[in-house]
Write a protein that holds these residues in place. Structure first.
Motif, PDB file in Angstrom:
ATOM      1  N   VAL A  75      29.039  46.004  37.135  1.00 33.76           N
ATOM      2  CA  VAL A  75      29.802  46.537  38.260  1.00 33.76           C
ATOM      3  C   VAL A  75      30.940  47.424  37.776  1.00 33.76           C
ATOM      4  O   VAL A  75      31.137  48.530  38.272  1.00 33.76           O
ATOM      5  CB  VAL A  75      30.356  45.386  39.138  1.00 33.76           C
ATOM      6  N   THR A  76      31.708  46.936  36.792  1.00 38.59           N
ATOM      7  CA  THR A  76      32.876  47.668  36.310  1.00 38.59           C
ATOM      8  C   THR A  76      32.490  48.835  35.415  1.00 38.59           C
ATOM      9  O   THR A  76      33.069  49.924  35.515  1.00 38.59           O
ATOM     10  CB  THR A  76      33.811  46.716  35.544  1.00 38.59           C
TER      11      THR A  76
ATOM     12  N   PHE B 204      40.900  60.385  41.380  1.00 45.50           N
ATOM     13  CA  PHE B 204      39.681  59.707  40.904  1.00 45.50           C
ATOM     14  C   PHE B 204      39.248  58.656  41.914  1.00 45.50           C
ATOM     15  O   PHE B 204      40.048  57.822  42.358  1.00 45.50           O
ATOM     16  CB  PHE B 204      39.945  59.060  39.544  1.00 45.50           C
ATOM     17  N   LEU B 205      37.962  58.716  42.312  1.00 50.03           N
ATOM     18  CA  LEU B 205      37.414  57.737  43.249  1.00 50.03           C
ATOM     19  C   LEU B 205      36.807  56.588  42.457  1.00 50.03           C
ATOM     20  O   LEU B 205      35.768  56.741  41.806  1.00 50.03           O
ATOM     21  CB  LEU B 205      36.365  58.394  44.141  1.00 50.03           C
ATOM     22  N   GLY B 206      37.457  55.450  42.495  1.00 52.06           N
ATOM     23  CA  GLY B 206      37.029  54.325  41.679  1.00 52.06           C
ATOM     24  C   GLY B 206      36.077  53.395  42.398  1.00 52.06           C
ATOM     25  O   GLY B 206      35.293  53.815  43.258  1.00 52.06           O
ATOM     26  N   ILE B 207      36.134  52.133  42.064  1.00 50.16           N
ATOM     27  CA  ILE B 207      35.262  51.117  42.635  1.00 50.16           C
ATOM     28  C   ILE B 207      36.078  50.179  43.514  1.00 50.16           C
ATOM     29  O   ILE B 207      37.310  50.163  43.458  1.00 50.16           O
ATOM     30  CB  ILE B 207      34.551  50.318  41.524  1.00 50.16           C
ATOM     31  N   GLU B 208      35.384  49.407  44.309  1.00 52.70           N
ATOM     32  CA  GLU B 208      36.063  48.486  45.215  1.00 52.70           C
ATOM     33  C   GLU B 208      36.808  47.410  44.432  1.00 52.70           C
ATOM     34  O   GLU B 208      36.359  46.968  43.377  1.00 52.70           O
ATOM     35  CB  GLU B 208      35.053  47.823  46.147  1.00 52.70           C
ATOM     36  N   THR B 209      37.939  47.004  44.982  1.00 51.29           N
ATOM     37  CA  THR B 209      38.674  45.899  44.377  1.00 51.29           C
ATOM     38  C   THR B 209      37.930  44.599  44.629  1.00 51.29           C
ATOM     39  O   THR B 209      37.205  44.454  45.624  1.00 51.29           O
ATOM     40  CB  THR B 209      40.094  45.794  44.946  1.00 51.29           C
ATOM     41  N   VAL B 210      38.091  43.674  43.711  1.00 54.82           N
ATOM     42  CA  VAL B 210      37.419  42.378  43.837  1.00 54.82           C
ATOM     43  C   VAL B 210      38.421  41.268  43.561  1.00 54.82           C
ATOM     44  O   VAL B 210      39.501  41.495  42.998  1.00 54.82           O
ATOM     45  CB  VAL B 210      36.241  42.259  42.838  1.00 54.82           C
ATOM     46  N   LYS B 211      38.055  40.072  43.954  1.00 54.18           N
ATOM     47  CA  LYS B 211      38.877  38.914  43.668  1.00 54.18           C
ATOM     48  C   LYS B 211      38.610  38.486  42.231  1.00 54.18           C
ATOM     49  O   LYS B 211      37.468  38.210  41.851  1.00 54.18           O
ATOM     50  CB  LYS B 211      38.551  37.774  44.626  1.00 54.18           C
ATOM     51  N   PRO B 212      39.636  38.438  41.380  1.00 51.27           N
ATOM     52  CA  PRO B 212      39.400  38.075  39.974  1.00 51.27           C
ATOM     53  C   PRO B 212      38.938  36.632  39.829  1.00 51.27           C
ATOM     54  O   PRO B 212      39.380  35.747  40.571  1.00 51.27           O
ATOM     55  CB  PRO B 212      40.769  38.296  39.305  1.00 51.27           C
ATOM     56  N   GLN B 213      38.051  36.419  38.894  1.00 53.97           N
ATOM     57  CA  GLN B 213      37.598  35.064  38.585  1.00 53.97           C
ATOM     58  C   GLN B 213      38.616  34.317  37.729  1.00 53.97           C
ATOM     59  O   GLN B 213      38.569  33.110  37.603  1.00 53.97           O
ATOM     60  CB  GLN B 213      36.256  35.127  37.839  1.00 53.97           C
ATOM     61  N   LEU B 214      39.550  35.066  37.181  1.00 52.40           N
ATOM     62  CA  LEU B 214      40.563  34.467  36.311  1.00 52.40           C
ATOM     63  C   LEU B 214      41.714  33.929  37.149  1.00 52.40           C
ATOM     64  O   LEU B 214      42.027  34.455  38.220  1.00 52.40           O
ATOM     65  CB  LEU B 214      41.102  35.526  35.338  1.00 52.40           C
ATOM     66  N   PRO B 215      42.393  32.880  36.684  1.00 55.26           N
ATOM     67  CA  PRO B 215      43.587  32.386  37.383  1.00 55.26           C
ATOM     68  C   PRO B 215      44.783  33.307  37.114  1.00 55.26           C
ATOM     69  O   PRO B 215      45.423  33.236  36.071  1.00 55.26           O
ATOM     70  CB  PRO B 215      43.805  30.997  36.769  1.00 55.26           C
ATOM     71  N   LEU B 216      45.075  34.217  38.050  1.00 56.63           N
ATOM     72  CA  LEU B 216      46.127  35.205  37.853  1.00 56.63           C
ATOM     73  C   LEU B 216      47.190  35.087  38.941  1.00 56.63           C
ATOM     74  O   LEU B 216      46.905  34.676  40.074  1.00 56.63           O
ATOM     75  CB  LEU B 216      45.537  36.620  37.889  1.00 56.63           C
ATOM     76  N   LYS B 217      48.414  35.491  38.585  1.00 52.55           N
ATOM     77  CA  LYS B 217      49.495  35.569  39.566  1.00 52.55           C
ATOM     78  C   LYS B 217      49.320  36.832  40.409  1.00 52.55           C
ATOM     79  O   LYS B 217      48.511  37.705  40.082  1.00 52.55           O
ATOM     80  CB  LYS B 217      50.845  35.583  38.844  1.00 52.55           C
TER      81      LYS B 217
ATOM     82  N   PHE C 198      45.045  43.700  37.381  1.00 58.05           N
ATOM     83  CA  PHE C 198      43.630  43.438  37.105  1.00 58.05           C
ATOM     84  C   PHE C 198      42.741  44.500  37.756  1.00 58.05           C
ATOM     85  O   PHE C 198      41.850  45.081  37.113  1.00 58.05           O
ATOM     86  CB  PHE C 198      43.266  42.043  37.608  1.00 58.05           C
ATOM     87  N   ASN C 199      42.958  44.768  39.026  1.00 59.10           N
ATOM     88  CA  ASN C 199      42.110  45.741  39.722  1.00 59.10           C
ATOM     89  C   ASN C 199      42.399  47.174  39.294  1.00 59.10           C
ATOM     90  O   ASN C 199      41.488  48.005  39.226  1.00 59.10           O
ATOM     91  CB  ASN C 199      42.261  45.577  41.235  1.00 59.10           C
TER      92      ASN C 199
END
Length: 594
Positions: A270-271, A404-417, A424-425
């Motif tokens: 995806v990334t 720049f047209l990037g990709i959709e943001t996603v919910k990280p699988q990592l435990p982040l603040k 992250f996104n």
């Protein structure tokens, strides 16, 4: 009568104090002789200035150490128990123990490059048999004790004659001048970067030479106004250990793509759709570690193939990587294409390359685009085999070009603040941008091109540079490694652990036909076979981590260490593993000792 006894007592104490000073001076002289072993380890100076500084600093330093030992251990006893027989015996024993400790320190410094401390003593104790060989550790202390007793008695019997000569003040003056002069010279050398002098800073134990760079600059003495040490100094580092024996055969083009801040866990379809597919079609290493968590340490391990403890070696400011030396000998055109970067260490890291660096005034992402375009034009113009290093830095700065047209943001699988989730996104957008650039770059190459794509370091989601600098977690050092072998289309996934230090041996043996064993020019082994070492070194000379199968040990320059679990999520309360650390320290001295 009472006054007479007091006077005799004062005279006895006076004689003992005078004797103590001369005994301390004698032991300072013995310490100077022992100190020659340190010079054998670090290498003798090459100029008269270096020798002059070495002589006066040796006289001043060891005389001062001997006087401190006397002042702390013997002077109080002189006042409490002013009896010469007792004092002479105690002084001989104290001097013997001090010299034995100094001798032991010379052994440890020669083997590990560190002086005695509680931390180092802990490690050296586990390696005692290797350090102390034969019966010298029994005979030497006995010999020193006999010498000390003889000297103590000799000086006591002749102390009155020595006092009458009245040369004590002159000796003190000479020692004092040497001590003060050595510090003044070091202040100047530090401000002027006279490495012939400053490289001796850590040679002697308990040595803290004065520095005053900011003071001198504030008084109008700039670094550029003082002559620098000549670059023709003979290197103390023996790199490579033996001359390279390589035979050019079927030369192919070599492209290394090194991406700053490239986490291994975000190389996904995806990334980074293009690079993910490219990895599946080629040689992919799933458990690969960079040699550092910053640009300099990561690139150092990638191009020199050496343990990061060597990064501060002065010789490498003048000596390029063995890989680049051999490529130049074989007639390769060599180029580097990257955004501009300050404070490259060591200075010879990119020496000999056609350095086409791009300004970052319009952003790092635009500089990456320009770097790739410059490479495309450069390699098309070559009519000989070429080697190129393309360094992309957008992910490390979370940067993308305007519009720049990037990709959709996603919910990280990592435990982040919350703040880390934003980074992250944004980081994913930057990776996606780099992926589009890699697609353009890697699909236009000649068929006979070896391609290696990897990360300079990993990435932790923080804007705090100090936090990133001290973080040696897998997130910050585990990077992708993908190799495309020319004219080969088969895929292979490698599950054993590898590191940056194995890249240079792989290229040297597989592409440049070098017959030397890898240990002649590298701290690593070829990536094509599992490494027998039970550890990997990550970091530089200031802070480093030792990666083992089930734990990570982080050590700073003062010997303080912390041990973490494999995921770096929990600290483990245990003592450091001595055998592995001993191996690490010896590897950090190996290219000095040959």
């Amino acid at each position: 009568m009472i006054e007479r006894k007091k006077e005799m007592g004062r005279d006895r104490v006076s004689r003992l104090v005078s004797w103590g000073h001369w005994f301390a001076f004698f032991n300072g002289f013995l310490a100077m002789i022992v100190g020659v072993r340190y010079i054998e380890t670090v290498g003798a100076p090459e100029s008269w200035l270096g020798w002059f500084y070495l002589v006066i600093s040796t006289i001043g330093h060891f005389s001062f150490l001997a006087f401190i030992v006397y002042l702390v251990l013997l002077f109080p006893i002189t006042l409490i128990l002013p009896y010469s027989k007792i004092l002479r015996g105690l002084a001989a024993v104290a001097a013997t123990l001090s010299l034995c400790v100094l001798l032991y320190d010379t052994l440890i410094y020669d083997d590990y490059g560190l002086h005695l401390s509680p931390f180092v003593f802990d490690i050296a104790w586990a390696d005692l048999n290797a350090l102390l060989q034969g019966t010298s550790y029994i005979v030497t202390p006995i010999g020193i004790l006999i010498l000390e007793l003889t000297a103590a008695n000799y000086l006591w019997k002749r102390i009155e004659k020595i006092r009458k000569v009245n040369c004590g003040n002159k000796v003190v003056a000479v020692v004092g001048i040497c001590f003060i002069s050595s510090h003044l010279i070091h202040i100047w050398a530090d401000a002027a970067d006279i490495t012939e002098i400053t490289r001796l800073d850590d040679a002697y134990p308990l040595s803290y030479p004065a520095t005053a760079r900011s003071f001198m600059e504030s008084h109008g003495i700039e670094k550029s106004t003082v002559a620098h040490a000549p670059e023709s100094l003979q290197p103390a580092l023996n790199y490579p250990i033996a001359p390279l024996q390589c035979k050019p055969d079927d030369q192919i083009n070599i492209l290394i793509v090194a991406i700053d801040g490239f986490r291994a866990d975000l190389l996904d379809p995806v990334t980074m759709p293009f690079l993910s597919q490219f990895a599946q079609q080629n040689h992919q290493f799933k458990h690969h570690l960079s040699g550092g968590n910053m640009h300099n340490s990561g690139m150092f391990s990638l191009l020199y193939g050496l343990q990061g403890s060597y990064i501060a070696a002065n010789d490498l400011n003048y000596r390029p990587p063995a890989l680049h030396q051999e490529l130049a000998r074989q007639g390769y055109a060599m180029g580097r294409f990257a955004p501009d970067k300050d404070n490259i260490v060591p200075h010879a890291l990119y020496q000999g390359l056609d350095n086409q660096v791009q300004s970052i005034d319009d952003g790092v992402a635009m500089a990456d685009i320009k770097a790739i375009e410059a490479f495309r034009q450069w390699h098309k113009a070559q009519n000989q085999p070429w080697y190129s290093l393309v360094n992309l830095q957008s992910p490390d700065s979370y940067d993308t070009p305007v519009g720049f047209l990037g990709i959709e943001t996603v919910k990280p699988q990592l435990p982040l603040k919350a703040a880390q989730k934003v980074l992250f996104n944004q980081y994913r957008q930057s990776l996606y941008f780099v992926d589009t650039q890699l697609q353009q770059l890697l699909t236009e190459l000649p068929n006979n091109t070896f391609v290696l794509v990897t990360g300079v370091s990993g990435k932790v989601f923080t804007s705090n540079g100090d936090e990133s600098r001290s973080n040696l977690s897998p997130s910050n050092v585990q990077v992708p490694l993908i190799i495309h072998w020319p004219n080969q289309q088969h895929s292979k996934s490698v599950d054993y652990a590898t590191s940056h230090s194995g890249i240079v041996p792989t290229i040297m043996t597989q592409l440049l036909n070098c017959n030397n064993p890898a240990k002649d020019y590298s701290s690593g082994r070829s990536l094509l076979q599992p490494n027998s070492a039970a550890w990997s070194y990550v970091g530089d000379n200031l802070i480093f981590g030792i990666y083992q199968q089930d734990e990570i040990t982080v050590i700073d320059r003062h010997g303080k260490y912390r041990i973490y679990n494999k995921a770096y999520s929990q600290r483990i309360r245990k003592k450091i593993s001595a055998p592995e650390l001993i191996e690490v320290m010896r590897e950090g001295r190996r290219f000095y000792n040959h």
